[in-house]
Design a protein around this motif. Sequence first.
Motif, PDB file in Angstrom:
ATOM      1  N   MET A   1     -38.888 -16.041  22.180  1.00  0.00           N
ATOM      2  CA  MET A   1     -38.023 -15.661  23.408  1.00  0.00           C
ATOM      3  C   MET A   1     -37.579 -14.075  23.393  1.00  0.00           C
ATOM      4  O   MET A   1     -37.130 -13.615  22.335  1.00  0.00           O
ATOM      5  N   GLN A   2     -37.836 -13.388  24.458  1.00  0.00           N
ATOM      6  CA  GLN A   2     -37.590 -12.039  24.709  1.00  0.00           C
ATOM      7  C   GLN A   2     -36.722 -11.737  26.079  1.00  0.00           C
ATOM      8  O   GLN A   2     -37.016 -12.571  26.870  1.00  0.00           O
ATOM      9  N   ASP A   3     -35.962 -10.476  25.943  1.00  0.00           N
ATOM     10  CA  ASP A   3     -35.163 -10.215  27.265  1.00  0.00           C
ATOM     11  C   ASP A   3     -34.391 -11.364  27.767  1.00  0.00           C
ATOM     12  O   ASP A   3     -34.159 -11.639  28.868  1.00  0.00           O
ATOM     13  N   LYS A   4     -33.547 -12.028  26.954  1.00  0.00           N
ATOM     14  CA  LYS A   4     -32.649 -13.024  27.396  1.00  0.00           C
ATOM     15  C   LYS A   4     -31.221 -12.707  26.846  1.00  0.00           C
ATOM     16  O   LYS A   4     -31.080 -11.985  25.846  1.00  0.00           O
ATOM     17  N   THR A  20     -29.524 -14.523  14.259  1.00  0.00           N
ATOM     18  CA  THR A  20     -29.087 -13.410  15.062  1.00  0.00           C
ATOM     19  C   THR A  20     -29.549 -12.168  14.824  1.00  0.00           C
ATOM     20  O   THR A  20     -30.003 -11.486  15.909  1.00  0.00           O
ATOM     21  N   GLU A  21     -30.069 -11.739  13.673  1.00  0.00           N
ATOM     22  CA  GLU A  21     -30.505 -10.581  13.262  1.00  0.00           C
ATOM     23  C   GLU A  21     -32.054 -10.538  13.950  1.00  0.00           C
ATOM     24  O   GLU A  21     -32.347  -9.652  14.622  1.00  0.00           O
ATOM     25  N   ARG A  22     -32.625 -11.385  14.011  1.00  0.00           N
ATOM     26  CA  ARG A  22     -33.978 -11.584  14.533  1.00  0.00           C
ATOM     27  C   ARG A  22     -34.044 -11.711  16.125  1.00  0.00           C
ATOM     28  O   ARG A  22     -34.908 -10.810  16.492  1.00  0.00           O
ATOM     29  N   LEU A  23     -33.011 -12.335  16.651  1.00  0.00           N
ATOM     30  CA  LEU A  23     -33.004 -12.282  17.854  1.00  0.00           C
ATOM     31  C   LEU A  23     -32.525 -10.962  18.634  1.00  0.00           C
ATOM     32  O   LEU A  23     -32.880 -10.676  19.646  1.00  0.00           O
ATOM     33  N   LEU A  24     -31.736 -10.062  17.638  1.00  0.00           N
ATOM     34  CA  LEU A  24     -31.221  -8.867  18.298  1.00  0.00           C
ATOM     35  C   LEU A  24     -32.433  -7.891  18.847  1.00  0.00           C
ATOM     36  O   LEU A  24     -32.350  -7.078  19.242  1.00  0.00           O
ATOM     37  N   TYR A  26     -34.934  -8.374  20.468  1.00  0.00           N
ATOM     38  CA  TYR A  26     -35.527  -8.341  21.959  1.00  0.00           C
ATOM     39  C   TYR A  26     -34.565  -9.009  22.902  1.00  0.00           C
ATOM     40  O   TYR A  26     -35.012  -9.343  23.943  1.00  0.00           O
ATOM     41  N   ASN A  27     -33.347  -9.392  22.455  1.00  0.00           N
ATOM     42  CA  ASN A  27     -32.537 -10.106  23.350  1.00  0.00           C
ATOM     43  C   ASN A  27     -30.914  -9.346  23.245  1.00  0.00           C
ATOM     44  O   ASN A  27     -30.483  -8.831  22.336  1.00  0.00           O
ATOM     45  N   GLU A  28     -30.329  -9.849  24.119  1.00  0.00           N
ATOM     46  CA  GLU A  28     -28.719  -9.452  24.070  1.00  0.00           C
ATOM     47  C   GLU A  28     -28.256 -10.722  23.495  1.00  0.00           C
ATOM     48  O   GLU A  28     -28.157 -11.836  24.121  1.00  0.00           O
ATOM     49  N   VAL A  29     -27.705 -10.632  22.394  1.00  0.00           N
ATOM     50  CA  VAL A  29     -26.974 -11.638  21.634  1.00  0.00           C
ATOM     51  C   VAL A  29     -25.381 -11.564  21.461  1.00  0.00           C
ATOM     52  O   VAL A  29     -24.826 -10.461  21.059  1.00  0.00           O
ATOM     53  N   THR A  30     -24.702 -12.804  21.753  1.00  0.00           N
ATOM     54  CA  THR A  30     -23.275 -12.779  21.347  1.00  0.00           C
ATOM     55  C   THR A  30     -23.217 -14.051  20.343  1.00  0.00           C
ATOM     56  O   THR A  30     -23.847 -14.989  20.626  1.00  0.00           O
ATOM     57  N   LEU A  46     -25.240  -6.191  10.987  1.00  0.00           N
ATOM     58  CA  LEU A  46     -25.134  -6.180  12.538  1.00  0.00           C
ATOM     59  C   LEU A  46     -24.266  -5.571  13.290  1.00  0.00           C
ATOM     60  O   LEU A  46     -24.015  -5.248  14.620  1.00  0.00           O
ATOM     61  N   LEU A  47     -23.013  -5.280  12.675  1.00  0.00           N
ATOM     62  CA  LEU A  47     -21.778  -4.810  13.206  1.00  0.00           C
ATOM     63  C   LEU A  47     -22.239  -3.215  13.647  1.00  0.00           C
ATOM     64  O   LEU A  47     -22.843  -2.540  13.017  1.00  0.00           O
ATOM     65  N   GLY A  48     -21.645  -3.060  15.185  1.00  0.00           N
ATOM     66  CA  GLY A  48     -22.006  -1.601  15.451  1.00  0.00           C
ATOM     67  C   GLY A  48     -23.463  -1.751  16.267  1.00  0.00           C
ATOM     68  O   GLY A  48     -23.734  -0.815  16.773  1.00  0.00           O
ATOM     69  N   HIS A  49     -23.957  -2.789  16.297  1.00  0.00           N
ATOM     70  CA  HIS A  49     -25.265  -2.779  17.071  1.00  0.00           C
ATOM     71  C   HIS A  49     -25.184  -2.627  18.508  1.00  0.00           C
ATOM     72  O   HIS A  49     -24.052  -3.067  18.921  1.00  0.00           O
ATOM     73  N   LYS A  50     -26.023  -2.034  19.192  1.00  0.00           N
ATOM     74  CA  LYS A  50     -25.919  -1.896  20.586  1.00  0.00           C
ATOM     75  C   LYS A  50     -25.429  -3.024  21.409  1.00  0.00           C
ATOM     76  O   LYS A  50     -25.046  -2.702  22.548  1.00  0.00           O
ATOM     77  N   ASN A  51     -25.947  -4.224  21.072  1.00  0.00           N
ATOM     78  CA  ASN A  51     -25.519  -5.464  21.825  1.00  0.00           C
ATOM     79  C   ASN A  51     -24.069  -5.752  21.543  1.00  0.00           C
ATOM     80  O   ASN A  51     -23.391  -6.773  21.596  1.00  0.00           O
TER      81      ASN A  51
END
Length: 51
Positions: A1-4, A20-24, A26-30, A46-51
Amino acid sequence: MQDKKVIVTGGMGVICSYFTERLLGYNEVTAIDNESTDKIENIKQLLGHKN
Protein backbone atom coordinates in the motif's frame (compact mmCIF):
# COMPACT_ATOMS: atom_id res chain seq x y z
CA MET A 1 0.00 0.00 0.00
CA GLN A 2 1.61 3.29 -1.09
CA ASP A 3 0.65 6.95 -1.39
CA LYS A 4 -2.57 6.46 0.56
CA LYS A 5 -4.23 8.22 3.47
CA VAL A 6 -4.44 5.62 6.22
CA ILE A 7 -6.17 5.66 9.61
CA VAL A 8 -4.87 3.27 12.27
CA THR A 9 -7.12 2.67 15.27
CA GLY A 10 -5.39 1.76 18.51
CA GLY A 11 -2.27 3.44 17.13
CA MET A 12 -0.42 3.57 20.46
CA GLY A 13 -0.57 -0.17 21.06
CA VAL A 14 2.50 -2.34 20.56
CA ILE A 15 1.30 -4.02 17.38
CA CYS A 16 -0.45 -1.02 15.83
CA SER A 17 2.50 1.28 16.55
CA TYR A 18 4.65 -1.13 14.54
CA PHE A 19 2.15 -1.05 11.64
CA THR A 20 1.99 2.74 11.86
CA GLU A 21 5.76 3.05 11.65
CA ARG A 22 5.89 0.78 8.60
CA LEU A 23 3.04 2.59 6.85
CA LEU A 24 4.62 6.02 7.42
CA GLY A 25 7.35 5.20 4.93
CA TYR A 26 5.01 5.57 1.95
CA ASN A 27 1.70 6.93 3.24
CA GLU A 28 0.02 9.72 5.15
CA VAL A 29 -0.98 8.10 8.45
CA THR A 30 -3.34 9.23 11.19
CA ALA A 31 -3.32 7.13 14.36
CA ILE A 32 -6.29 7.24 16.73
CA ASP A 33 -6.15 5.90 20.28
CA ASN A 34 -8.13 6.59 23.46
CA GLU A 35 -5.01 5.96 25.58
CA SER A 36 -6.91 3.77 28.02
CA THR A 37 -4.41 0.90 28.03
CA ASP A 38 -1.58 1.95 25.70
CA LYS A 39 1.58 3.93 26.38
CA ILE A 40 3.07 6.98 24.69
CA GLU A 41 6.45 5.21 24.79
CA ASN A 42 5.22 2.95 21.99
CA ILE A 43 5.09 5.88 19.57
CA LYS A 44 7.80 8.26 20.83
CA GLN A 45 9.91 7.63 17.74
CA LEU A 46 6.95 8.65 15.55
CA LEU A 47 6.14 11.95 17.26
CA GLY A 48 7.22 14.90 15.17
CA HIS A 49 7.14 12.92 11.92
CA LYS A 50 6.13 15.12 8.99
CA ASN A 51 2.82 13.27 8.68
